[in-house]
Design an enzyme around this catalytic site. Structure first.
Site, PDB file in Angstrom:
ATOM      1  N   SER A 184       0.848  -1.196   0.000  1.00  0.00           N
ATOM      2  CA  SER A 184       0.000   0.000   0.000  1.00  0.00           C
ATOM      3  C   SER A 184       0.874   1.232   0.000  1.00  0.00           C
ATOM      4  CB  SER A 184      -0.912   0.009   1.230  1.00  0.00           C
ATOM      5  OG  SER A 184      -1.560   1.268   1.366  1.00  0.00           O
ATOM      6  N   TYR A 220      -1.707  -0.296  10.411  1.00  0.00           N
ATOM      7  CA  TYR A 220      -1.752  -0.695   9.000  1.00  0.00           C
ATOM      8  C   TYR A 220      -0.567  -0.114   8.245  1.00  0.00           C
ATOM      9  CZ  TYR A 220      -3.367  -1.268   4.206  1.00  0.00           C
ATOM     10  OH  TYR A 220      -3.451  -1.593   2.870  1.00  0.00           O
TER      11      TYR A 220
END
Length: 257
Positions: free
Chosen positions: A154, A167
């Site tokens: 990501s 995250y």
């Protein structure tokens, strides 16, 4: 003995190859499964809790021989058993796409809201799980002599912006792990990362399409990323980036600019 390979290898053909996709029952993983099958690969659709989704997807794929297989990121023993099952059934694995992941939407400033259990779950699923999957399948991938691993990361891993601090940390760890693995798994295995920004899926709890559109509007390309956009990037990394390893392909519409 030094392994000096001839240059100009050309496109990486997927016909006759076996591709394993963790998190393959939904979102980016499912889109990748469809692209790989369409390109001629036999696909193992890995799932955690989505067995029914995985089996439905397998039934829809072109070609034959595809199957759904449990790949629970939190259970290394089960991942080892899955690799043994792939070897028993197919005798090979050429492509591994680590698409399984999880998150929890927590405002970065609310440190108390990110409890230890949630932090641990995110790290186990997004970091240890992919590592354990690679560890389990590495012997099969090495045996083929020309294999590839793609970790779905990501943009959050480099910007520190995302659904939660945990995250972001997990994706940064995944990227660094990819660097380390690329060094030790070559020349038999290429290791690549693909890093999207917000994608139009239900991956982040509570995130609406309007929120994804708002983020896309702030990028130079002003385009909402769909799962298939990321799947195409993954496919291109596998089939065309033949002399790339230990690197990350950003798929974000220019959001990093």
């Amino acid at each position: 003995m030094t392994d000096l390979r001839a240059g100009g290898q050309g496109e990486y053909p997927l016909g006759g190859r076996v591709a394993v996709v963790s998190g393959g029952s939904s979102g980016i993983g499912a889109a990748t499964v469809r692209r790989l099958a369409a390109a001629g690969a036999t696909v193992v659709v890995g799932y955690g809790a989505g067995r029914e989704r995985a089996e439905t997807l397998v039934a829809e794929l072109p070609g034959t021989g595809h199957r759904a297989l449990a790949l629970p990121m939190e259970d290394s023993q089960a991942l080892n058993a899955a690799a043994a099952e792939v070897e028993r059934r197919f005798g090979r694995a050429d492509v591994l796409v680590n698409s399984a992941g999880t998150t929890k939407a927590v405002p970065h400033a609310d440190l108390d809201a990110m409890d230890d259990a949630s932090f641990d779950r995110i790290l186990i699923t997004n970091v240890r799980g992919p590592f354990a999957t690679i560890r389990a399948f590495a012997p099969l991938l090495r045996r083929g002599g020309d294999s590839v691993i793609v970790n779905v990361s990501s943009l959050s891993g480099s910007t520190g912006l995302g659904s939660s601090i945990a995250y972001c940390a997990s994706k940064a760890a995944l990227d660094t792990m990819g660097l380390s693995l690329a060094r030790v798994l070559g020349p038999e295995i290429r290791v690549l990362g693909v890093s999207p920004a917000a994608v139009n899926t239900d991956f982040v709890p509570g995130r609406t399409r309007a929120a994804v559109e708002k983020q896309a509007a702030s990028t130079p390309l002003r385009t909402v990323a769909e799962p298939d956009d990321v799947a195409l990037a993954i496919l291109s990394a596998i089939t065309h980036l033949r002399l790339s390893t230990g690197t990350n392909l950003v798929v974000d519409g220019g959001r990093h600019l």
